[in-house]
Motif scaffolding. Structure first.
Motif, PDB file in Angstrom:
ATOM      1  N   MET A   1      26.729  38.984  32.645  1.00 41.71           N
ATOM      2  CA  MET A   1      27.834  39.325  31.786  1.00 41.71           C
ATOM      3  C   MET A   1      27.982  38.246  30.715  1.00 41.71           C
ATOM      4  O   MET A   1      27.756  37.088  30.970  1.00 41.71           O
ATOM      5  N   THR A   2      28.421  38.665  29.574  1.00 43.09           N
ATOM      6  CA  THR A   2      28.609  37.732  28.475  1.00 43.09           C
ATOM      7  C   THR A   2      30.034  37.207  28.487  1.00 43.09           C
ATOM      8  O   THR A   2      30.902  37.762  29.144  1.00 43.09           O
ATOM      9  N   ALA A   3      30.243  36.154  27.750  1.00 38.98           N
ATOM     10  CA  ALA A   3      31.575  35.560  27.680  1.00 38.98           C
ATOM     11  C   ALA A   3      32.542  36.540  27.036  1.00 38.98           C
ATOM     12  O   ALA A   3      32.166  37.367  26.225  1.00 38.98           O
TER      13      ALA A   3
ATOM     14  N   ALA B   1      42.221  34.753  29.328  1.00 36.12           N
ATOM     15  CA  ALA B   1      41.057  34.304  28.536  1.00 36.12           C
ATOM     16  C   ALA B   1      39.732  34.612  29.225  1.00 36.12           C
ATOM     17  O   ALA B   1      38.723  34.832  28.548  1.00 36.12           O
ATOM     18  N   ASN B   2      39.714  34.639  30.555  1.00 34.82           N
ATOM     19  CA  ASN B   2      38.476  34.903  31.293  1.00 34.82           C
ATOM     20  C   ASN B   2      38.229  36.379  31.550  1.00 34.82           C
ATOM     21  O   ASN B   2      37.225  36.736  32.169  1.00 34.82           O
ATOM     22  N   ALA B   3      39.147  37.243  31.136  1.00 30.90           N
ATOM     23  CA  ALA B   3      39.067  38.691  31.355  1.00 30.90           C
ATOM     24  C   ALA B   3      38.987  39.042  32.837  1.00 30.90           C
ATOM     25  O   ALA B   3      38.401  40.043  33.213  1.00 30.90           O
TER      26      ALA B   3
ATOM     27  N   SER C   1      36.080  39.324  41.662  1.00 30.96           N
ATOM     28  CA  SER C   1      34.787  38.908  41.103  1.00 30.96           C
ATOM     29  C   SER C   1      34.519  39.721  39.842  1.00 30.96           C
ATOM     30  O   SER C   1      34.961  40.858  39.724  1.00 30.96           O
ATOM     31  N   GLY C   2      33.828  39.128  38.911  1.00 30.64           N
ATOM     32  CA  GLY C   2      33.503  39.816  37.661  1.00 30.64           C
ATOM     33  C   GLY C   2      34.654  39.776  36.672  1.00 30.64           C
ATOM     34  O   GLY C   2      35.651  39.078  36.870  1.00 30.64           O
ATOM     35  N   ILE C   3      34.481  40.534  35.602  1.00 29.33           N
ATOM     36  CA  ILE C   3      35.502  40.602  34.558  1.00 29.33           C
ATOM     37  C   ILE C   3      35.834  42.073  34.303  1.00 29.33           C
ATOM     38  O   ILE C   3      35.094  42.966  34.702  1.00 29.33           O
TER      39      ILE C   3
END
Length: 166
Positions: A1-3, A50-52, A149-151
């Motif tokens: 995953m991208t930022a 900010a971290n989604a 976990s994840g965004i």
């Protein structure tokens, strides 16, 4: 995953499902027990961190949902005003078990937390009944959805919080 970037910020329209439980089922029992009327006055909006990884109605850009509550005492409900303990209605909120709608793959690994405030007071935890005196009140409801976990995938998310008056 991208930022995460600002184009990936997802918003959620928080809706309040009204569950009026244990209310009178006939005019005679309403006269005895009283009634509690709930009117949704505003749906909420959730924004990502900010971290989604968190959607919440609490940070800047988010908005809590709001409902108007009117409690009309019956004969027994008059004791609520007099003694402030007996025969009062209680409010509580129940978080959703899952999103009612979410983009593909966006609704997994999520836990929900809900708090509410009566007449702008202190945060009250989910699933905890709070006694309310007779009359009109405003209820503000915040919802937070945290991914373990994840965004969050970009898109629209909807969650329904149940507001109970019983």
């Amino acid at each position: 995953m991208t930022a995460c970037n600002f184009s990936r910020i997802a918003t959620l329209r928080l809706t309040v499902l009204l569950a009026i439980s244990a209310l009178a089922s006939s005019p005679a029992s309403a006269a005895l027990d009283g009634t509690c009327t709930i009117m949704v006055t505003r749906t909420g909006t959730m924004v990502t961190n900010a971290n989604a990884s968190v959607l919440s109605s609490k940070p800047a850009g988010g908005a809590y949902a709001m409902a108007s509550i009117t409690i009309q005492p019956g004969l027994l409900g008059a004791l609520c005003s007099l003694l402030q303990v007996l025969n009062c209605f209680a409010l509580s909120v129940v978080p959703p078990a899952s999103f009612t709608s979410a983009p593909s793959g966006g609704g997994g690994n999520v836990s929900f937390n809900t708090v509410f405030r009566i007449d702008g007071g202190a945060d009250q935890p989910q699933n905890t009944p709070v006694t309310v005196l007779n009359g009109s009140h405003s209820v503000q409801i915040d919802l937070t959805a945290t991914k373990s976990s994840g965004i969050y995938a970009a898109g629209n998310y909807q969650g329904t919080v149940t507001l109970r008056c019983e």
